[in-house]
Design an enzyme around this catalytic site. Structure first.
Site, short mmCIF file in Angstrom:
data_model
loop_
_atom_site.label_atom_id
_atom_site.label_comp_id
_atom_site.label_asym_id
_atom_site.label_seq_id
_atom_site.Cartn_x
_atom_site.Cartn_y
_atom_site.Cartn_z
N ASP A 69 9.62 -2.74 -1.06
CA ASP A 69 9.09 -2.18 -2.31
C ASP A 69 9.33 -3.12 -3.49
O ASP A 69 9.79 -2.70 -4.55
CB ASP A 69 9.69 -0.80 -2.58
CG ASP A 69 8.99 -0.08 -3.73
OD1 ASP A 69 7.79 -0.34 -3.94
OD2 ASP A 69 9.64 0.73 -4.41
N GLU A 95 5.55 -5.13 1.72
CA GLU A 95 5.40 -4.76 0.31
C GLU A 95 6.30 -5.63 -0.57
O GLU A 95 7.06 -5.15 -1.40
CB GLU A 95 5.66 -3.27 0.09
CG GLU A 95 4.95 -2.76 -1.15
CD GLU A 95 5.03 -1.24 -1.32
OE1 GLU A 95 4.51 -0.76 -2.36
OE2 GLU A 95 5.59 -0.55 -0.46
N TYR A 170 1.81 -4.65 7.03
CA TYR A 170 1.88 -3.60 6.02
C TYR A 170 0.50 -2.95 6.00
O TYR A 170 -0.43 -3.43 5.36
CB TYR A 170 2.26 -4.20 4.66
CG TYR A 170 2.27 -3.21 3.52
CD1 TYR A 170 2.81 -1.93 3.68
CD2 TYR A 170 1.74 -3.55 2.28
CE1 TYR A 170 2.81 -1.03 2.64
CE2 TYR A 170 1.75 -2.65 1.22
CZ TYR A 170 2.29 -1.39 1.41
OH TYR A 170 2.30 -0.49 0.37
N ASP A 209 5.61 -1.46 8.24
CA ASP A 209 5.23 -0.18 7.65
C ASP A 209 3.81 0.11 8.09
O ASP A 209 2.86 -0.46 7.55
CB ASP A 209 5.34 -0.27 6.13
CG ASP A 209 4.90 1.01 5.43
OD1 ASP A 209 4.51 1.97 6.13
OD2 ASP A 209 4.94 1.05 4.19
N ASN A 211 2.36 3.03 7.94
CA ASN A 211 1.81 4.05 7.04
C ASN A 211 1.17 5.23 7.77
O ASN A 211 0.10 5.71 7.38
CB ASN A 211 0.81 3.40 6.07
CG ASN A 211 1.41 3.24 4.68
OD1 ASN A 211 2.15 4.10 4.20
ND2 ASN A 211 1.10 2.13 4.02
N ASP A 307 12.54 2.48 -1.25
CA ASP A 307 12.22 3.85 -0.85
C ASP A 307 12.05 3.95 0.67
O ASP A 307 11.88 5.05 1.21
CB ASP A 307 10.98 4.39 -1.58
CG ASP A 307 9.79 3.46 -1.52
OD1 ASP A 307 9.90 2.36 -0.93
OD2 ASP A 307 8.73 3.81 -2.08
#
Length: 317
Positions: A69, A95, A170, A209, A211, A307
């Site tokens: 992040d 990210e 990502y 990630d 998602n 996060d």
């Protein structure tokens, strides 16, 4: 195989994320009442690392993956200290929100991870981006999935090693109001074809990630999130098709099929992390031929700095 056991903006910008639905089902309300009565939230305890394969071979490779992040914010939050202590052979970051010419100098201080590769959008500073850092020099490194529509946002790095190919990704978020769901579905199809081709040539490890929370066990409030990014039927179906078509195995669920409350992402809102109201969005997916080498797949839920929390894979190659 035996079984074991959004936010305030950072200074480097942010990508909009879909947050967990706050509306609670009756079951969730009962859980909240129990927590208020003193039982407390149900937290995940990462079990001791298993460093041998099913056949008893010792782990020879340790890979870590972390959605940070924003690199600069993550470093300020002591993320590098955790990496130094964890001491992976390969570190994959998502990210990063940082162009290559603005990478923090502190990254050069990571012991042993001297081979560093980065990808970021050419026209969007402070958005998306991935990195791959390795002790060993890969045989070959490439960027993207070979389709212009999907290679503008710095989302994929591919590193080929002697006995496997590593992909860190990502995956695009479908966005608030599912504004990018149609694009996400196009991405899923193209990414699946790309990975299937890679896996036909050499065993594949996909991390990052992704998602999506694949099953209801992979997020705290499944009933309230079926129309939210990361848990729509379309995204879950796309993930299932990825596992079947390439094919790949979810390393964590392979070892821990019934382990609940194991999450890798928590919104900064509503004290979600302290309550463990989270999602499992970060994965290590493996070619089935690598399963005999799988020692452990870890969720480092206590590691702070983003996060998301980091995840770690042990292989005995």
């Amino acid at each position: 195989m035996p079984k074991r056991g959004k936010k305030a903006a950072a200074d480097d910008g942010e990508e909009p994320k879909s947050e967990p639905e706050t509306k609670k089902s009756k079951g969730a309300a009962k859980k909240t009442e129990k927590e208020a009565a003193g039982e407390g939230p149900v937290l995940y305890e990462d079990p001791p690392d298993q460093k041998t394969s099913p056949s008893g071979k010792s782990a020879t490779l340790k890979i870590c993956s972390w959605n940070v992040d924003g690199l600069r914010a993550w470093i300020k939050k002591k993320g590098l200290d955790w990496v130094k202590e964890e001491a992976p052979d390969i570190l994959c970051l998502q990210e990063t929100k940082c162009s290559e010419n603005k990478l923090p100098a502190e990254l050069q201080e990571l012991p042993g991870l001297t081979h560093q590769y980065w990808s970021a959008p050419s026209d969007k500073e402070g958005y998306s981006g991935v990195g791959l850092l390795s002790r060993q020099c890969p045989l070959k490194v490439s960027y993207g999935i070979g389709e212009e529509e999907h290679d503008q946002e710095g989302r994929v790095i591919v590193a080929e090693f002697e006995s496997f190919v590593l992909v860190t990704a990502y995956v695009p978020n479908a966005g608030r109001g599912l504004v990018r769901l149609e694009y996400r579905q196009r991405w899923d199809e193209a990414f699946r074809k790309f990975l299937k081709d890679l896996a036909s040539r050499k065993p594949l490890v996909l991390c990052g990630d992704l998602n999506v929370a694949h099953e209801e066990i992979d997020l705290r409030n499944p009933k309230g999130n079926k129309k939210n990014a990361g848990f729509t039927p379309q995204e879950r179906q796309g993930f299932g098709e990825l596992l079947q078509a390439v094919p790949l195995a979810d390393s964590f669920r392979h070892l821990y099929p019934n382990t609940a409350y194991a999450y890798t992402f928590w919104t900064y809102m509503m004290n979600a992390r302290s309550k463990n109201v989270g999602w499992r969005l970060d994965y290590f997916l493996l070619s089935h031929s690598l399963l005999p080498a799988l020692c452990d797949s870890k969720i480092r839920s206590k590691a702070l700095g983003s996060d998301h929390c980091p995840i770690t894979l042990y292989l005995a190659l």
